[in-house]
Scaffold this motif. Structure first.
Motif, PDB file in Angstrom:
ATOM      1  N   LEU A   1       7.269  -5.667  -2.720  1.00 58.12           N
ATOM      2  CA  LEU A   1       7.085  -4.294  -2.254  1.00 58.12           C
ATOM      3  C   LEU A   1       5.918  -3.630  -2.974  1.00 58.12           C
ATOM      4  O   LEU A   1       5.644  -3.910  -4.144  1.00 58.12           O
ATOM      5  CB  LEU A   1       8.370  -3.490  -2.480  1.00 58.12           C
ATOM      6  N   ARG A   2       5.264  -2.717  -2.254  1.00 54.35           N
ATOM      7  CA  ARG A   2       4.122  -2.010  -2.831  1.00 54.35           C
ATOM      8  C   ARG A   2       4.554  -0.823  -3.682  1.00 54.35           C
ATOM      9  O   ARG A   2       3.903  -0.483  -4.663  1.00 54.35           O
ATOM     10  CB  ARG A   2       3.194  -1.523  -1.709  1.00 54.35           C
TER      11      ARG A   2
ATOM     12  N   ASP B   1      17.767   2.938  -3.982  1.00 49.41           N
ATOM     13  CA  ASP B   1      16.412   3.087  -4.506  1.00 49.41           C
ATOM     14  C   ASP B   1      15.829   1.683  -4.611  1.00 49.41           C
ATOM     15  O   ASP B   1      16.336   0.843  -5.372  1.00 49.41           O
ATOM     16  CB  ASP B   1      16.416   3.755  -5.884  1.00 49.41           C
ATOM     17  N   VAL B   2      14.784   1.421  -3.837  1.00 49.57           N
ATOM     18  CA  VAL B   2      14.231   0.070  -3.721  1.00 49.57           C
ATOM     19  C   VAL B   2      12.769   0.094  -4.145  1.00 49.57           C
ATOM     20  O   VAL B   2      12.007   0.974  -3.724  1.00 49.57           O
ATOM     21  CB  VAL B   2      14.347  -0.433  -2.268  1.00 49.57           C
ATOM     22  N   GLY B   3      12.376  -0.876  -4.974  1.00 48.44           N
ATOM     23  CA  GLY B   3      10.985  -0.935  -5.419  1.00 48.44           C
ATOM     24  C   GLY B   3      10.649  -2.286  -5.996  1.00 48.44           C
ATOM     25  O   GLY B   3      11.509  -3.177  -6.105  1.00 48.44           O
ATOM     26  N   PRO B   4       9.395  -2.489  -6.383  1.00 47.21           N
ATOM     27  CA  PRO B   4       8.982  -3.780  -6.952  1.00 47.21           C
ATOM     28  C   PRO B   4       9.586  -4.002  -8.331  1.00 47.21           C
ATOM     29  O   PRO B   4       9.791  -3.051  -9.102  1.00 47.21           O
ATOM     30  CB  PRO B   4       7.456  -3.670  -7.020  1.00 47.21           C
TER      31      PRO B   4
ATOM     32  N   ALA C   1       8.262   1.014   2.365  1.00 48.33           N
ATOM     33  CA  ALA C   1       7.500   0.831   1.126  1.00 48.33           C
ATOM     34  C   ALA C   1       6.214   0.054   1.369  1.00 48.33           C
ATOM     35  O   ALA C   1       5.234   0.199   0.633  1.00 48.33           O
ATOM     36  CB  ALA C   1       8.353   0.112   0.086  1.00 48.33           C
ATOM     37  N   GLY C   2       6.193  -0.790   2.410  1.00 51.33           N
ATOM     38  CA  GLY C   2       5.045  -1.657   2.636  1.00 51.33           C
ATOM     39  C   GLY C   2       5.161  -2.911   1.783  1.00 51.33           C
ATOM     40  O   GLY C   2       5.691  -2.874   0.667  1.00 51.33           O
ATOM     41  N   VAL C   3       4.703  -4.028   2.324  1.00 49.96           N
ATOM     42  CA  VAL C   3       4.828  -5.283   1.585  1.00 49.96           C
ATOM     43  C   VAL C   3       3.457  -5.760   1.114  1.00 49.96           C
ATOM     44  O   VAL C   3       2.436  -5.519   1.759  1.00 49.96           O
ATOM     45  CB  VAL C   3       5.504  -6.379   2.441  1.00 49.96           C
ATOM     46  N   LEU C   4       3.478  -6.407  -0.012  1.00 51.53           N
ATOM     47  CA  LEU C   4       2.283  -6.976  -0.627  1.00 51.53           C
ATOM     48  C   LEU C   4       2.431  -8.489  -0.621  1.00 51.53           C
ATOM     49  O   LEU C   4       3.403  -9.031  -1.163  1.00 51.53           O
ATOM     50  CB  LEU C   4       2.141  -6.470  -2.062  1.00 51.53           C
TER      51      LEU C   4
ATOM     52  N   LEU D   1      11.130 -12.083   0.693  1.00 52.28           N
ATOM     53  CA  LEU D   1      10.805 -11.054  -0.293  1.00 52.28           C
ATOM     54  C   LEU D   1      11.236 -11.533  -1.673  1.00 52.28           C
ATOM     55  O   LEU D   1      12.311 -12.128  -1.824  1.00 52.28           O
ATOM     56  CB  LEU D   1      11.533  -9.750   0.027  1.00 52.28           C
ATOM     57  N   VAL D   2      10.420 -11.265  -2.672  1.00 55.23           N
ATOM     58  CA  VAL D   2      10.764 -11.632  -4.046  1.00 55.23           C
ATOM     59  C   VAL D   2      10.484 -10.455  -4.969  1.00 55.23           C
ATOM     60  O   VAL D   2       9.763  -9.521  -4.605  1.00 55.23           O
ATOM     61  CB  VAL D   2       9.963 -12.867  -4.530  1.00 55.23           C
ATOM     62  N   ASP D   3      11.064 -10.517  -6.147  1.00 56.32           N
ATOM     63  CA  ASP D   3      10.790  -9.550  -7.220  1.00 56.32           C
ATOM     64  C   ASP D   3      11.007  -8.117  -6.731  1.00 56.32           C
ATOM     65  O   ASP D   3      10.081  -7.294  -6.675  1.00 56.32           O
ATOM     66  CB  ASP D   3       9.363  -9.728  -7.757  1.00 56.32           C
TER      67      ASP D   3
END
Length: 700
Positions: free
Chosen positions: A495-496, A521-524, A605-608, A568-570
């Motif tokens: 996630l970005r 709450d979701v984030g990298p 959030a957008g993905v990286l 998705l990871v991390d």
């Protein structure tokens, strides 16, 4: 029937190293000197005992770990003259087959780390050393190829200190290096050992004045290291009575330091020329642990967090770990076991907590590569094989149904390369599926799936060579000539930014309803963290028994990803709030809510995009250095450093895996075959924005 060898005289060891350091050659010499075989084969001829697979013979490399047993009476030391049983696992050195090292180290009590003395610590040497650290395996080191041009004993020890963070302690000193190598100084007993010819024969002589001068320097270092782990040596060292430190004092200290992983005794020799192997066998017995020297293995009572231990005793309840599966056309599935406690016999019924089912042992065997020796029973400390176990997988525990325990399993390895395969005809499709199913059961690092768009079978593995060997085995072992696509990189997404996501899952269709509300709450998360799930709810907003279902739903959504099936990871997920219904809130409802909440959060959030980046080490003659550096730069590589090693240059770099397909062949062409490269997975790093844009356009 009682055991033939007391458990105190067992040594369960692995031979581990970088590719071409000489592991299999060393194992072959160990079998020769212990009388297990009567003539030695060579890796380059495909005639060694331990490399028995057709693919290993053809390629001249070790692909799968092989087990054997030998007996040795030490010539020197406190155990001199007493026969000891040495159970050996010879492991691969190529990074693509690192799962074989992983599962071997999980069940071993000690290891011999082999280094090419002209290279010191190489990339895969470092990787397997870290794997041994993970499982707290005591080690000794053998600096091989002391007769090779460029051999450097001092450099190799220094590289162990610098690159491994170890404390190597020389217990031998080479007499000459390279073409001048003719013997060893035994620093424990302070005698010179000279080798005559290439049959392994040696003679001992007193030290000359020239040899003694350097030997005294190294022996003082040995005493200093021993003083840190042994009170008697410390007392003599502090009082300046170094001449009173005996060989027995040093052997006791070295054994203590090895068992606590404080010290790493270092020996030298040339396995190919049969030089130094007998002394290494003495060191295996004198310094590495017996099963009874180590703490009792621990595990959990199935379904609980309650910790229990299983001492290495024949009388205790049986507990064994499945560490390897192998298919044999003659007898079917062979299951390799490490027995930690109790006694197993043919007909013994054990519980597999992973499936909840009971398994009956049909036959028990000791293995010598691919040859079998049937036995009536096995005991605590044994490494053996069993037939008749149908429902087990690598990493499962087999335990007494009346006193069950689940032992620590194996680490999971994520594949980095993907390959599409398909049968050449509908008639071969069944054989293809059967062969892949069996190969995947043997190899936990091999994944088999189906492309939902094309319907092609997808193989995911640890590298090009790994998948190449799988395809070759399909042909040689299962008669399937598969069509093969181009290798593809196994990309990942993360996630970005962090977002808060609420999801309401409400379904009502006349019968029982489904009601679940979650706020996440979701984030990298940091690189390599995987899924970090935290319950931050307050006041019992969501009952504790429903929390695992939410985490399960989130994990499932990460596996599917939100972009073309890329996982998705991390990701860090904090459950901060939610709501329930007295009747309609079920674990299934909250699993769905967690999964869909994660997917919506990821879109917001957008993905990286992330790609696997390899740690590459290239050893090249200096005249080709410019070409090598230019080629690495063209492949999006970052040079991390360079060093001189003899008359060659060693380049360390990080290069995206996507740029490395076919690199080794290209490197050989650029340098007239004089350069060599090794690589291992370093990390997943962001894909450059320009490349991500190009990939997105290609998918449209």
């Amino acid at each position: 029937m009682s055991r033939n060898t007391r458990i105190e005289r067992y040594r369960n060891i692995g031979i581990m190293a970088h590719i071409d350091a000489g592991k299999t050659t060393l194992t072959e010499r160990v079998l020769f000197f212990t009388g297990r075989i009567h003539s030695t084969g060579e890796v380059h001829d495909g005639s060694t005992e331990m490399d028995w697979m057709p693919e290993e013979k053809k390629r001249g490399i070790t692909i799968t770990s092989a087990a054997t047993t030998a007996y040795w009476k030490p010539v020197h030391g406190t155990a001199a003259g007493v026969p000891h049983r040495i159970n050996i696992l010879d492991t691969p050195g190529h990074v693509d087959f690192t799962i074989e090292v992983e599962r071997s180290l999980r069940v071993l009590d000690g290891a011999v780390a082999v280094f090419d003395s002209s290279q010191g610590v190489e990339p895969q040497s470092e990787a397997v050393w870290r794997q041994a650290d993970k499982y707290r395996v005591p080690r000794i080191a053998f600096l091989n190829k002391m007769d090779k041009v460029g051999a450097d004993f001092a450099m190799s020890i220094a590289s162990m200190e610098e690159r491994l963070g170890a404390r190597p302690v020389a217990v031998q000193l080479p007499i000459g290096e390279g073409s001048e190598f003719r013997g060893l100084v035994d620093l424990v007993r302070m005698v010179a050992v000279f080798f005559d010819g290439e049959d392994g024969e040696y003679r001992e002589e007193p030290l000359t004045a020239e040899l003694r001068e350097l030997a005294e320097v190294y022996r003082q270092r040995l005493i200093e290291a021993a003083a840190d782990v042994d009170a008697t040596v410390l007392e003599k060292f502090v009082e300046g009575r170094l001449e009173e430190v005996t060989a027995e004092d040093l052997e006791r200290a070295l054994r203590s330091g090895t068992l606590t992983r404080t010290l790493v005794p270092v020996l030298g020799g040339s396995a190919f020329k049969k030089k130094g192997v007998q002394m290494l066998l003495d060191a295996i017995v004198n310094y590495l642990p017996a099963p009874s020297d180590l703490a009792a293995v621990e595990g959990c009572v199935p379904g609980t967090q309650e910790r229990v231990s299983r001492p290495a005793s024949d009388a205790g309840p049986p507990a064994a770990l499945v560490f390897k599966l192998m298919n044999d056309k003659a007898v079917g599935g062979i299951v390799f076991l490490r027995v930690y406690s109790g006694t197993l016999r043919a007909g013994t019924v054990l519980l597999n907590p992973a499936t909840g089912k009971r398994e009956r042992i049909g036959r028990l065997m000791f293995m010598h590569a691919n040859r079998r020796e049937e036995v009536a029973e096995v005991h605590a400390g044994d490494i053996c094989a069993a037939l008749g176990l149908k429902g087990v997988r690598t990493g499962d525990t087999l335990t007494d149904p009346e006193a069950p325990v689940v032992l620590e399993s194996l680490g999971v390895m994520e594949p980095v390369v993907q390959l599409a395969v398909e049968a050449r005809s509908p008639a071969e499709l069944t054989k293809l599926e059967e062969g892949l199913h069996r190969l995947a059961a043997e190899d936990p690092s091999l994944r088999v799936g189906v492309d939902p768009e094309s319907g092609q079978v997808l193989l995911s593995g640890m590298g090009e060579l790994h998948l190449e060997v799988v395809v070759s085995r399909l042909l040689t072992e299962y008669g399937v000539e598969a069509r093969v696509g181009q290798p593809k990189v196994a990309y990942r997404d993360t996630l970005r930014r962090q977002v808060r996501q609420e999801y309401r899952h409400v379904r009502q269709s006349g019968g029982p309803g489904q009601y679940a509300v979650v706020v996440l709450d979701v984030g990298p998360a940091p690189r390599g963290a995987g899924l970090v799930f935290v319950d931050d709810t307050r006041g019992g907003r969501i009952p504790k028994e429903l929390i695992p279902a939410i985490e399960k739903g989130v994990a499932g959504a990460m596996g599917k990803g939100v972009r073309d099936g890329v996982p998705l990871v991390d990701v860090e997920v904090r459950l901060v709030d939610g709501d329930t219904h007295v009747k309609d809130s079920t674990p299934q409802a909250f699993a769905v809510a967690g999964s869909l909440a994660l997917q919506e959060a990821a879109r917001s959030a957008g993905v990286l995009g992330l790609e696997p980046v390899m740690d590459v080490e290239v050893t090249t003659p200096e005249e080709y250095l410019g070409d090598v550096l230019g080629d690495l730069s063209a492949r999006r590589g970052r040079v991390l450093g360079m060093e001189a090693r003899g008359n060659a240059r060693v380049v360390s770099a990080r290069v995206p895996m996507a740029s490395l397909f076919g690199y080794v062949n290209s490197l050989r062409g650029r340098t007239q075959g004089r350069a060599q490269a090794s690589m291992r997975l370093g990390a997943y790093e962001p894909v450059p924005e320009s490349l991500q844009t190009a990939q997105a356009e290609a998918r449209v």
